[in-house]
Design a protein around this motif. Sequence first.
Motif, PDB file in Angstrom:
ATOM      1  N   GLY A   1      36.102  27.698 -74.983  1.00  0.00           N
ATOM      2  CA  GLY A   1      36.464  28.820 -74.253  1.00  0.00           C
ATOM      3  C   GLY A   1      35.436  28.926 -72.961  1.00  0.00           C
TER       4      GLY A   1
ATOM      5  N   ASP B   1      42.105  22.696 -71.883  1.00  0.00           N
ATOM      6  CA  ASP B   1      42.552  23.796 -71.308  1.00  0.00           C
ATOM      7  C   ASP B   1      42.750  23.797 -70.115  1.00  0.00           C
ATOM      8  OD1 ASP B   1      39.843  25.784 -72.058  1.00  0.00           O
ATOM      9  OD2 ASP B   1      40.933  26.884 -70.603  1.00  0.00           O
ATOM     10  N   PHE B   2      41.370  23.173 -69.461  1.00  0.00           N
ATOM     11  CA  PHE B   2      41.633  22.438 -68.194  1.00  0.00           C
ATOM     12  C   PHE B   2      42.556  22.436 -66.901  1.00  0.00           C
ATOM     13  CE2 PHE B   2      37.137  23.656 -66.770  1.00  0.00           C
ATOM     14  CZ  PHE B   2      36.452  25.191 -67.903  1.00  0.00           C
TER      15      PHE B   2
ATOM     16  N   THR C   1      41.038  31.408 -71.156  1.00  0.00           N
ATOM     17  CA  THR C   1      40.263  30.000 -71.573  1.00  0.00           C
ATOM     18  C   THR C   1      40.491  30.109 -72.957  1.00  0.00           C
ATOM     19  OG1 THR C   1      38.161  30.359 -70.988  1.00  0.00           O
ATOM     20  CG2 THR C   1      39.808  29.481 -69.770  1.00  0.00           C
ATOM     21  N   SER C   2      39.842  31.233 -73.571  1.00  0.00           N
ATOM     22  CA  SER C   2      39.971  31.693 -75.041  1.00  0.00           C
ATOM     23  C   SER C   2      40.624  31.308 -75.553  1.00  0.00           C
ATOM     24  CB  SER C   2      38.476  33.013 -75.580  1.00  0.00           C
ATOM     25  OG  SER C   2      37.136  32.658 -74.856  1.00  0.00           O
TER      26      SER C   2
ATOM     27  N   THR D   1      37.738  22.469 -78.798  1.00  0.00           N
ATOM     28  CA  THR D   1      38.036  23.339 -76.816  1.00  0.00           C
ATOM     29  C   THR D   1      36.886  24.304 -77.484  1.00  0.00           C
ATOM     30  OG1 THR D   1      40.053  23.162 -75.701  1.00  0.00           O
ATOM     31  CG2 THR D   1      39.970  23.780 -77.874  1.00  0.00           C
TER      32      THR D   1
ATOM     33  N   HIS E   1      36.601  21.317 -72.832  1.00  0.00           N
ATOM     34  CA  HIS E   1      37.499  21.929 -72.196  1.00  0.00           C
ATOM     35  C   HIS E   1      38.712  21.274 -72.158  1.00  0.00           C
ATOM     36  CE1 HIS E   1      34.045  24.625 -71.746  1.00  0.00           C
ATOM     37  NE2 HIS E   1      33.232  23.460 -70.760  1.00  0.00           N
TER      38      HIS E   1
ATOM     39  N   LYS F   1      43.445  29.889 -74.405  1.00  0.00           N
ATOM     40  CA  LYS F   1      44.129  28.529 -74.375  1.00  0.00           C
ATOM     41  C   LYS F   1      43.800  27.951 -75.041  1.00  0.00           C
ATOM     42  CE  LYS F   1      45.723  29.558 -69.001  1.00  0.00           C
ATOM     43  NZ  LYS F   1      45.132  29.115 -67.863  1.00  0.00           N
ATOM     44  N   ALA F   2      42.475  28.015 -75.866  1.00  0.00           N
ATOM     45  CA  ALA F   2      41.744  27.264 -76.421  1.00  0.00           C
ATOM     46  C   ALA F   2      42.588  27.934 -77.726  1.00  0.00           C
ATOM     47  CB  ALA F   2      40.213  27.722 -76.357  1.00  0.00           C
TER      48      ALA F   2
END
Length: 268
Positions: A50, A23-24, A55-56, A48, A21, A58-59
């Motif tokens: 989602g 994007d965390f 977050t999807s 990465t 992950h 951002k991934a």
Amino acid sequence: MTTKPLPLPEQAPALIDTHCHLDFPDYQGDLAEVLARAAKVGVAEIITVGIDLATSRKACELAARLPGVYATVGVHPHHVNEMGPDDYPALRELTARPEVVAYGEIGLDYVKEYSPAALQREHFVRQVEIARQAGLPLIIHDREAHADTLAILRAAGKLPAGGVMHCFSGDAALAEEVLELGFYISIPGVVTFKSAAVLRDAVRRVPLERLLLETDAPFLAPVPMRGKRNEPAFLPYIARLVAEVKECELEEVARQTTANAHRLFGIC
């Protein structure tokens, strides 16, 4: 079993971290350094993942601009109770992006049950169908929900793109059921823990041709990094432990698990 850092070969074999992950917030201050450390030890590709719509997205953004990084989209069972009416159309749009290689992580989690179990099952079924329509493999999250997870996947019928049981936590019997679905089994850093004898036995029994490797970073750092923030650079410790359990060379584990990941996720 490995309990301390071991030197890597001078020419580290290429590995792919099939689940983390990036994007965390854990990586907000040093993502470039995290990726550089991964590349230095042979982790040449990273997926990465989602866990909700934000977050999807951002991934996808990360994968679109970072070489060797790929994305997945989907809504984790913890977050299905937060979904709004526009989420599904947006997720469907994201599945068409070229950097997206899988749908997930989706599934069931009966340990924390942040979302009601019945709602988790409803959205799991719905998201499996989106993956089928998009022609994407599934990334499945399953915590203490083995029977219901398998039942939903069996009821869905054959999924041409297949899938993977992420962060596998079951025994050899469960592994056999997962393999019967045509799915891969992904091994996390937990396999290095002293308490993980059952998981190591499952790894021993599953053909190497059906295994993937993952960090699930920033979670579940392997021994000897346990207790630290996990990152893709720690994947070789997992690969080395798998090699020990399978009684083969690290290079063979790297070669085969990378080939498996490329096949499942359509990475050339």
